[in-house]
Structures are given as C-alpha cells and as structure tokens.
Design a protein around this motif. Structure first.
Motif, PDB file in Angstrom:
ATOM      1  N   ARG A  96       0.829  -1.218   0.000  1.00 28.12           N
ATOM      2  CA  ARG A  96       0.000   0.000   0.000  1.00 28.12           C
ATOM      3  C   ARG A  96       0.860   1.264   0.000  1.00 28.12           C
ATOM      4  NH1 ARG A  96      -5.453   0.645   1.390  1.00 28.12           N
ATOM      5  NH2 ARG A  96      -6.592  -1.292   1.760  1.00 28.12           N
ATOM      6  N   GLU A  97       1.922   1.235   0.828  1.00 25.43           N
ATOM      7  CA  GLU A  97       2.713   2.461   1.004  1.00 25.43           C
ATOM      8  C   GLU A  97       3.500   2.837  -0.242  1.00 25.43           C
ATOM      9  OE1 GLU A  97       6.712   0.804   3.209  1.00 25.43           O
ATOM     10  OE2 GLU A  97       4.943   1.146   4.443  1.00 25.43           O
ATOM     11  N   THR A  98       3.711   1.887  -1.162  1.00 26.26           N
ATOM     12  CA  THR A  98       4.451   2.212  -2.381  1.00 26.26           C
ATOM     13  C   THR A  98       3.524   2.462  -3.569  1.00 26.26           C
ATOM     14  OG1 THR A  98       4.648  -0.098  -3.131  1.00 26.26           O
ATOM     15  CG2 THR A  98       6.351   0.732  -1.625  1.00 26.26           C
ATOM     16  N   ALA A  99       2.233   2.138  -3.402  1.00 32.06           N
ATOM     17  CA  ALA A  99       1.293   2.292  -4.527  1.00 32.06           C
ATOM     18  C   ALA A  99       1.036   3.771  -4.805  1.00 32.06           C
ATOM     19  CB  ALA A  99      -0.018   1.580  -4.218  1.00 32.06           C
ATOM     20  N   ASN A 100       1.026   4.109  -6.089  1.00 28.60           N
ATOM     21  CA  ASN A 100       0.783   5.505  -6.462  1.00 28.60           C
ATOM     22  C   ASN A 100      -0.678   5.737  -6.832  1.00 28.60           C
ATOM     23  OD1 ASN A 100       0.627   4.162  -8.879  1.00 28.60           O
ATOM     24  ND2 ASN A 100       2.365   5.195  -9.845  1.00 28.60           N
ATOM     25  N   LYS A 101      -1.549   4.804  -6.453  1.00 26.63           N
ATOM     26  CA  LYS A 101      -2.971   4.925  -6.746  1.00 26.63           C
ATOM     27  C   LYS A 101      -3.771   4.493  -5.519  1.00 26.63           C
ATOM     28  CE  LYS A 101      -2.138   3.910 -11.602  1.00 26.63           C
ATOM     29  NZ  LYS A 101      -1.934   5.339 -11.841  1.00 26.63           N
ATOM     30  N   ASP A 102      -4.995   4.989  -5.408  1.00 27.18           N
ATOM     31  CA  ASP A 102      -5.818   4.549  -4.289  1.00 27.18           C
ATOM     32  C   ASP A 102      -6.432   3.183  -4.610  1.00 27.18           C
ATOM     33  OD1 ASP A 102      -8.204   4.857  -5.819  1.00 27.18           O
ATOM     34  OD2 ASP A 102      -8.423   6.934  -5.171  1.00 27.18           O
ATOM     35  N   GLU A 103      -7.067   2.593  -3.617  1.00 31.44           N
ATOM     36  CA  GLU A 103      -7.528   1.207  -3.732  1.00 31.44           C
ATOM     37  C   GLU A 103      -8.484   1.002  -4.900  1.00 31.44           C
ATOM     38  OE1 GLU A 103     -10.259  -1.824  -1.092  1.00 31.44           O
ATOM     39  OE2 GLU A 103      -8.825  -0.560  -0.019  1.00 31.44           O
ATOM     40  N   GLU A 104      -9.474   1.862  -5.028  1.00 34.85           N
ATOM     41  CA  GLU A 104     -10.477   1.676  -6.082  1.00 34.85           C
ATOM     42  C   GLU A 104      -9.862   1.845  -7.472  1.00 34.85           C
ATOM     43  OE1 GLU A 104     -14.904   3.297  -7.381  1.00 34.85           O
ATOM     44  OE2 GLU A 104     -14.082   3.827  -5.431  1.00 34.85           O
ATOM     45  N   GLU A 105      -8.989   2.842  -7.601  1.00 29.65           N
ATOM     46  CA  GLU A 105      -8.338   3.095  -8.886  1.00 29.65           C
ATOM     47  C   GLU A 105      -7.465   1.908  -9.298  1.00 29.65           C
ATOM     48  OE1 GLU A 105      -5.659   6.647 -10.987  1.00 29.65           O
ATOM     49  OE2 GLU A 105      -5.836   6.536  -8.806  1.00 29.65           O
ATOM     50  N   LEU A 106      -6.729   1.366  -8.316  1.00 29.54           N
ATOM     51  CA  LEU A 106      -5.861   0.237  -8.597  1.00 29.54           C
ATOM     52  C   LEU A 106      -6.676  -1.016  -8.937  1.00 29.54           C
ATOM     53  CD1 LEU A 106      -3.097  -1.055  -8.768  1.00 29.54           C
ATOM     54  CD2 LEU A 106      -3.098  -1.314  -6.275  1.00 29.54           C
ATOM     55  N   MET A 107      -7.781  -1.219  -8.221  1.00 35.90           N
ATOM     56  CA  MET A 107      -8.630  -2.373  -8.483  1.00 35.90           C
ATOM     57  C   MET A 107      -9.182  -2.321  -9.913  1.00 35.90           C
ATOM     58  SD  MET A 107     -12.036  -3.737  -6.489  1.00 35.90           S
ATOM     59  CE  MET A 107     -13.014  -2.276  -6.879  1.00 35.90           C
ATOM     60  N   MET A 108      -9.678  -1.158 -10.323  1.00 37.44           N
ATOM     61  CA  MET A 108     -10.231  -1.035 -11.680  1.00 37.44           C
ATOM     62  C   MET A 108      -9.148  -1.228 -12.736  1.00 37.44           C
ATOM     63  SD  MET A 108     -13.329  -0.860 -11.130  1.00 37.44           S
ATOM     64  CE  MET A 108     -13.714  -0.800 -12.882  1.00 37.44           C
ATOM     65  N   LEU A 109      -7.957  -0.691 -12.468  1.00 31.26           N
ATOM     66  CA  LEU A 109      -6.836  -0.844 -13.393  1.00 31.26           C
ATOM     67  C   LEU A 109      -6.483  -2.325 -13.562  1.00 31.26           C
ATOM     68  CD1 LEU A 109      -4.518   0.444 -15.072  1.00 31.26           C
ATOM     69  CD2 LEU A 109      -3.195   0.556 -12.952  1.00 31.26           C
TER      70      LEU A 109
END
Length: 241
Positions: free
Chosen positions: A144-157
C-alpha cells in the motif's frame, strides 16, 4: 523461495531478503537459464521467460544481472543441463506441500528432499497426491505504502488489465490472474509506475489447514530447510498460520 497465496508468508520473506539475496539470485538465475533453454532468449516470444523476468524484478534483481543471465544462457558456452521436477508430500497435521526443483542430478535432489521431509516430521508422497488441492495462478502483491494509486483506482486498473481477483488488506493489495494473463497484467501495472513486492505464477491452495503454534514451528522448519537446498526453486503449501 517459499511461496503461497497470502501475505502472512511475505512479511517473513521480506525480513530475510537481504541475508538470502545472493542465494535467491542464484536460484532465479537458474530459472532464467531453464526458460531460455526451453523457449529462447526473446521474452516477447517466450512467455515462460517473461514470467521469470517479472519474478526477478519483484525480487529486486538488477536489470543488468537479468540481461547478463539471459545472454549467458543463450551463449554457446552454456552447456548446463537442468530438468524440472515437482515433488509432493505432507507436512505436520497433513499440510499439503508442493516442491518445485531443477536439477542436473535427479537422484541427489530426490534424496535431499526426502531427507528434509523425514527430518521435519513430514513425508514425501507420490505424484498427484496433493496437487489437486492447488490451482496455478499469477499472483501480484503491491505494498500500500508504495502504490501511487488509491484502492479503487488500482482495483479497476487491475481488472481492466485482465485480473481475475483483487484483495486489499491493511498492508498490501493482492491481485490474482490466470497464468496466461499474468504477463499482460504485470506489463500494464508496470506501465502505470507500480512496483511489486511479489510477482510470479505460483500454486495457490484451494483449501487451507489451520496450525497451532507447535505445528507452525514444524512447518516453518520444513519450508526453511527445503529453501536451503540449492536445487529447490519454490515451495508451496496450504498451511494457515
């Protein structure tokens, strides 16, 4: 490189990473060698090599090291000849264990693996005795701490890229794919600037076996000793810690 589907194994792996990095890189180098020997040095036409490269990058193997290993494997001077073997067996409390190995001496490796099972209170089984309890899946883990997107955005991607499933916990996001879609999902996430804590095609258990503290200690001893064997590439199990 022990692996199974959930984060509880990754935290321990992370802590040992620096001490074990040289050994991990050696094993990954052998995986690259086998992939090149089987399908050639061009990852665009060799899906297995592409998957191993993703695994190498997740383990922080430098690109130069990856490229040098591929060149060495495809060169005329490379005459190492390894075969891949899968062993199946049982750990404490009937935990299912799959061991993936590569070896230039089948008898030596079988004896070494059997010795570890025996010493750890498990037993080596026959081919097919536990593999039906696992599915082969691509698994991508992002902190989580290295992700450059929030949870919903990353899930859709991830789902748009072809992922089958997306799970979020306090510390990580875990993305599951079919083996055939793994590489394309990795590439699309990398193109968005994401890095991975883990990225590999692995055997994911369909059911788990709960262990008490004593069972956990025995299981950790078994997987650690298997990991120490030079010929063992991956260890999968269905223990729930």
């Amino acid at each position: 490189m022990s692996g199974h589907s959930k984060w509880h194994n990754i935290q321990a792996k992370k802590g040992k990473a620096d001490a074990a990095r040289g050994k991990i890189f050696t094993k990954l180098g052998r995986e690259l060698l086998i992939a090149v020997k089987q399908g050639g040095p061009d990852p665009s036409g060799n899906s297995k090599l592409k998957d191993v490269i993703a695994k190498c990058k997740a383990a922080n193997m430098p690109n130069d090291t990856i490229n040098n290993a591929i060149k060495k494997a495809s060169g005329e001077g490379s005459n190492a000849n390894y075969e891949e073997i899968v062993y199946e067996g049982y750990g404490p409390n009937g935990v299912a264990v799959i061991v993936e190995a590569s070896t230039d001496n089948r008898n030596r490796t079988a004896a070494d693996v059997r010795h570890v099972f025996d010493k750890a209170g498990g037993n080596l089984g026959t081919s097919g005795c536990v593999s039906y309890l696992f599915n082969k899946k691509g698994v991508i883990v992002i902190e989580r701490e290295t992700a450059n997107k929030d949870e919903e955005e990353l899930m859709m991607l991830a789902l748009d890229a072809g992922a089958e499933d997306f799970e979020a916990s306090e510390e990580v996001y875990e993305i599951t794919t079919s083996p055939s879609d793994f590489s394309q999902v990795v590439e699309k996430l990398e193109a968005e600037g994401l890095s991975f804590l883990e990225a590999e095609v692995q055997m994911v258990p369909t059911t788990t076996v709960a262990l008490d503290e004593q069972g956990q200690e025995k299981m950790e001893r078994l997987t650690s000793r298997l990991d120490e064997l030079d010929d063992v590439m991956n260890v999968y199990h269905n223990a729930e810690f």
